[in-house]
Design a protein around this motif. Sequence first.
Motif, PDB file in Angstrom:
ATOM      1  N   LYS A   1       0.853  -1.457  -0.078  1.00  0.00           N
ATOM      2  CA  LYS A   1      -0.126   0.104   0.042  1.00  0.00           C
ATOM      3  C   LYS A   1       0.954   1.036   0.022  1.00  0.00           C
ATOM      4  O   LYS A   1       0.562   2.018  -0.816  1.00  0.00           O
ATOM      5  CB  LYS A   1      -0.843  -0.068   1.276  1.00  0.00           C
ATOM      6  N   ASP A   2       1.941   1.228   0.830  1.00  0.00           N
ATOM      7  CA  ASP A   2       2.898   2.373   0.787  1.00  0.00           C
ATOM      8  C   ASP A   2       3.487   2.684  -0.414  1.00  0.00           C
ATOM      9  O   ASP A   2       3.553   3.988  -1.002  1.00  0.00           O
ATOM     10  CB  ASP A   2       3.925   2.317   1.858  1.00  0.00           C
TER      11      ASP A   2
ATOM     12  N   ASN B   1       0.694   4.114  -3.101  1.00  0.00           N
ATOM     13  CA  ASN B   1       0.484   5.507  -2.597  1.00  0.00           C
ATOM     14  C   ASN B   1       1.593   6.258  -3.110  1.00  0.00           C
ATOM     15  O   ASN B   1       1.509   7.313  -3.711  1.00  0.00           O
ATOM     16  CB  ASN B   1       0.097   5.755  -1.253  1.00  0.00           C
TER      17      ASN B   1
ATOM     18  N   TYR C   1      -9.041  -0.975  -7.373  1.00  0.00           N
ATOM     19  CA  TYR C   1      -9.452   0.113  -6.797  1.00  0.00           C
ATOM     20  C   TYR C   1      -9.118   1.389  -7.402  1.00  0.00           C
ATOM     21  O   TYR C   1      -9.968   2.273  -7.295  1.00  0.00           O
ATOM     22  CB  TYR C   1      -8.407   0.095  -5.466  1.00  0.00           C
TER      23      TYR C   1
ATOM     24  N   GLU D   1     -11.601   4.570  -8.262  1.00  0.00           N
ATOM     25  CA  GLU D   1     -11.560   5.998  -7.550  1.00  0.00           C
ATOM     26  C   GLU D   1     -11.052   7.130  -8.417  1.00  0.00           C
ATOM     27  O   GLU D   1     -11.292   8.387  -8.592  1.00  0.00           O
ATOM     28  CB  GLU D   1      -9.981   6.158  -6.656  1.00  0.00           C
TER      29      GLU D   1
ATOM     30  N   ILE E   1      -4.727  15.735  -5.693  1.00  0.00           N
ATOM     31  CA  ILE E   1      -5.535  14.865  -6.693  1.00  0.00           C
ATOM     32  C   ILE E   1      -4.790  13.384  -6.660  1.00  0.00           C
ATOM     33  O   ILE E   1      -5.690  12.332  -6.275  1.00  0.00           O
ATOM     34  CB  ILE E   1      -5.261  15.155  -8.091  1.00  0.00           C
TER      35      ILE E   1
ATOM     36  N   ALA F   1      -3.765  12.164  -3.606  1.00  0.00           N
ATOM     37  CA  ALA F   1      -4.183  11.842  -2.283  1.00  0.00           C
ATOM     38  C   ALA F   1      -5.647  11.214  -2.721  1.00  0.00           C
ATOM     39  O   ALA F   1      -6.008  10.312  -2.097  1.00  0.00           O
ATOM     40  CB  ALA F   1      -4.406  12.940  -1.311  1.00  0.00           C
ATOM     41  N   SER F   2      -6.240  11.773  -3.465  1.00  0.00           N
ATOM     42  CA  SER F   2      -7.760  11.246  -3.630  1.00  0.00           C
ATOM     43  C   SER F   2      -7.734   9.841  -4.256  1.00  0.00           C
ATOM     44  O   SER F   2      -8.821   9.271  -4.120  1.00  0.00           O
ATOM     45  CB  SER F   2      -8.700  12.186  -4.585  1.00  0.00           C
ATOM     46  N   LEU F   3      -6.712   9.441  -4.957  1.00  0.00           N
ATOM     47  CA  LEU F   3      -6.760   8.114  -5.377  1.00  0.00           C
ATOM     48  C   LEU F   3      -5.942   7.299  -4.270  1.00  0.00           C
ATOM     49  O   LEU F   3      -6.047   6.053  -4.697  1.00  0.00           O
ATOM     50  CB  LEU F   3      -5.833   8.253  -6.819  1.00  0.00           C
ATOM     51  N   PHE F   4      -5.571   7.568  -3.489  1.00  0.00           N
ATOM     52  CA  PHE F   4      -4.732   6.967  -2.415  1.00  0.00           C
ATOM     53  C   PHE F   4      -5.372   5.750  -1.920  1.00  0.00           C
ATOM     54  O   PHE F   4      -6.643   5.543  -1.925  1.00  0.00           O
ATOM     55  CB  PHE F   4      -4.271   7.436  -1.290  1.00  0.00           C
TER      56      PHE F   4
ATOM     57  N   ILE G   1      -6.502   3.614   1.087  1.00  0.00           N
ATOM     58  CA  ILE G   1      -6.507   3.655   2.453  1.00  0.00           C
ATOM     59  C   ILE G   1      -7.092   2.470   3.179  1.00  0.00           C
ATOM     60  O   ILE G   1      -7.989   2.117   2.786  1.00  0.00           O
ATOM     61  CB  ILE G   1      -7.278   4.960   2.644  1.00  0.00           C
TER      62      ILE G   1
END
Lengths: 375, 598
Positions: free
Chosen positions: A301-302, A305, A334, A338, A368, A370-373, A375
């Motif tokens: 995940k890291d 992102n 995912y 997003e 922008i 961040a909105s795809l991150f 989480i």
Amino acid sequence: MAGLYLHIPFCRQACVYCDFHFSTSLKYREPMVNAILREMELQKDFFKGETLQSLYFGGGTPSVLEHEEIVALVQKAFKTFRWAENPEITLEANPDDLSQEKLTQLKAAGINRLSIGVQSFRDSDLQFMNRSHNAEQSISCLQNARQAGFNNITLDLIYGLPNMDDEAWKDQVRQALNLGVPHISSYALTVEPRTALHHKIEKGEHRPLDEEQAARQFKILWEMLDKAGFEHYEVSNFARPGFRARHNSSYWQGRPYLGVGPSAHSFRAMHRYWNVSNNALYRKAIEKGELAQEYEELSEKDRFNEYLMTALRTREGLDLLEIEKTFAPEYSYYLMKEVEPVLGKGQLHLQNRRLFIPQEWRFHSDGIAASLFYI
Amino acid sequence: MKNIRNFCIIAHIDHGKSTLADRLLESTQTISDRDKKDQLLDDMDLERERGITIKSHAIQMVYKNGEGEFTLNLIDTPGHVDFSYEVSRAIAACEGALLVVDAAQGIQAQTISNLYLALEHDLEIIPVLNKIDLPSANPEEVKDQIIDLIGCDESDIIPASAKTGMGISEILEAVVQRIPAPVGDPDAPLQALIFDSVYNPYRGIEAFFKVVNGRIRSGEAVKFMATGHQYGADEIGVLRLKQEPRKEISAGNVGYIISGIKQAKEVKVGDTITAMEKPAKEAIAGFENVKPMVFAGIYPVDTEDFEELRASLEKLQLNDASLTFEPESSAALGFGFRCGFLGMLHMEIVQERLEREFDMTVITTVPNVSYRAYLKKNPEKEIIINNPSEFPDPSTLDHIEEPYIKAQIITKSDYVGGIMNLCIEKRGILKNQVYLTSERVELSFDLPLTEIVFDFYDRLKTISRGYASLDYHPLGYRETEMVKVDIMLNGDPVDALSALIHRDNAYDLGKKMCEKLRELIPRQQFMIAIQAAIGAKIIARETLSALRKDVTAKCYGGDISRKRKLLEKQKAGKKRMRQVGNVEIPQQAFLAVLKLND
């Protein structure tokens, strides 16, 4: 392909906005250079077979180093690691350090790219920023560098400065273009915590920065440079074709790099490492033959992102095939989910299986991404 | 029956009630060291964390002295104003009470109001001066307060420290010697008072009762008199550390009943259990149907979670009968529930339990009390308004009434001025002012309940630096002038932010709400106008400027991890926001109106 970064933690004086690690006392320069040489030795097995294509002297102000020191560092780097043909060797320099003699020495030491901290062509701005040079030195050092045989030169410019209206900023960009450099890095003045600028604003000695102004001047910047034939290849970086910074590009392309020197960061595969941000502690450890570093392991995940965050800073954006190849299938699903509303708002474009942020939204890249991150 | 003692503990929050209970259980060997958990009686995590008792329980101890063996039933009571009815029923089940007062802090409002309840029920009061070992203890002054209050002798007060165990044996002996044994006729028809119930996921509802008259037998058919429901007494027993089934429990004793009841709302605290065969003629006096006092909308942040929210609320209601909810919809928030709570603390607890125990992310809207509206066309007919959206068109309104409460505030005399100002600002009417000692004052106000809902506690605490305690009781309805203040974002009304506010405060509050929202709503890619309006009239406006720069200038090797973590936080925060129109509103903004003075 990989890169090597050497952090030279000394400056003659502190710029108001800078939060990088440095000391204004040059007393321990020599033992520091020795420690950096020693750390390269300790890290000789950092790369696992990758060849290096870039060496970067950053800081601090690497141009405070003596000729012999630079030569020793370059030679050590060459002896210790495996290099590709014609590596890019960049050194950050302040205009007031770049005498004709110094430029000749740098060339002789193997430096083939200069990053010159011009910041502004107006003395009033330079004074405000507490820079150690003046506008005239900037112009003359660029001419001298050309004469010394450097053609791969980049300069730094700062916008969003107080008392700099849009006309004055256009004039700055024009001057930079007139100097004929093939690469420009241009940053919005940013208030970082624990800087003189931050302190002044907190105390009310300085009014807060004007975001509208920064946004306008960013637009002026990319429009003018676009017209002049520069590619806006990263949020703050512009290059004529063939002159992109190879070293810095590795940060945005997830390529491995080794950072040597206090506070330097390294990255390889699943890990990030960072050296202690303290000159004395750093030297003490290295002198005992130990690394003074911490590290973190990056989860999938890291890494996902980080890939989004860095790739979306670039003109080419992110590669959906690369994501399919690198990450578990759920990440692709995912992302597609997003991405949809963001595409709808026109903040992202999709072309040839690449997602990128169109020019007019690049000043919102973080939000922008961040909105795809995941989480 | 003569060897039974039923008692409760009256104490203010943090005065050591739970710790004292633990010591009593240890001292009577009701719990072994192995079972020992601090503050044993509070078994919800939330309770332990907040240091308050939300649900009351009962536990039975066996105490032996030279005179024989005694059964002591300790009935634990909830310690907050929202639950005062439950406290009154627990008290009604007792013959005596330990009045526990912190030797450093002295008597607080909560303690006094519960003490009055206990005195009304003729309970024998045993005063205990707790935390006597604290360096800040002021035993002489606090003793005087206690003597003034209950008119006891100084020698009646037991100095104690629940922490060190000092005074515990004296307390147990006093319980036996001073508290009378229960009276009741074991041969009369069964009358058992329900004082609490809990939900057990495996066994259904367990109701706790005290047998006042007669006896209850395992397996017999029983009837709950207020609800009229009939059940079989599948299992009855006494409450030791674990439940111990019994064949029979007779007058004077305390026990539990399990009878296949599935929902908490079937069991009403204060109800009377009687036997089907030879039923009692009358129920035990004092039963009330508890009504919610405060209402708020609860919505899932993610609209898809509506059904899951319903399931969670249903489960919560299984062990919290005072929670009510019914579906409602909001133009801004979609589908959710209008929930009724006993008070503000109860509301917070429900919200927290939803998040913690059910992993729900919810938005709670501005709470309001229940109003009564009367229309011109039919001024006799009362319309109940539990939601600002139900507020009638002002031109059709004859008049409106709001609930009042009697508030008792006990504080140090230094803070009287500030508290008076607060209560007057909150439309309070001073009814009484009594100096309990030269330094401690009891103030009585008639206050509109709605003013308690809107940041009263926090300001009371601030003004008195924590040295004020509050208790309140409903006083009934009085005529008032309320207006509906709407909030608009970029011209679109957000119904979930509407609030009913007294006309005199509307302008001021509208302005503060706009200011607070400006602080709480993050800047977005466009400018946002935040307006407050009464009807078509704008009464306040704030502007949130557009976010023009949302990018790090420099992103090189050292910046990546740090920046990634920052952006991850930002995205996680966004998941807790609700998009209304094109504006993203964070969860806490919906309750902004409660924290206007922060």
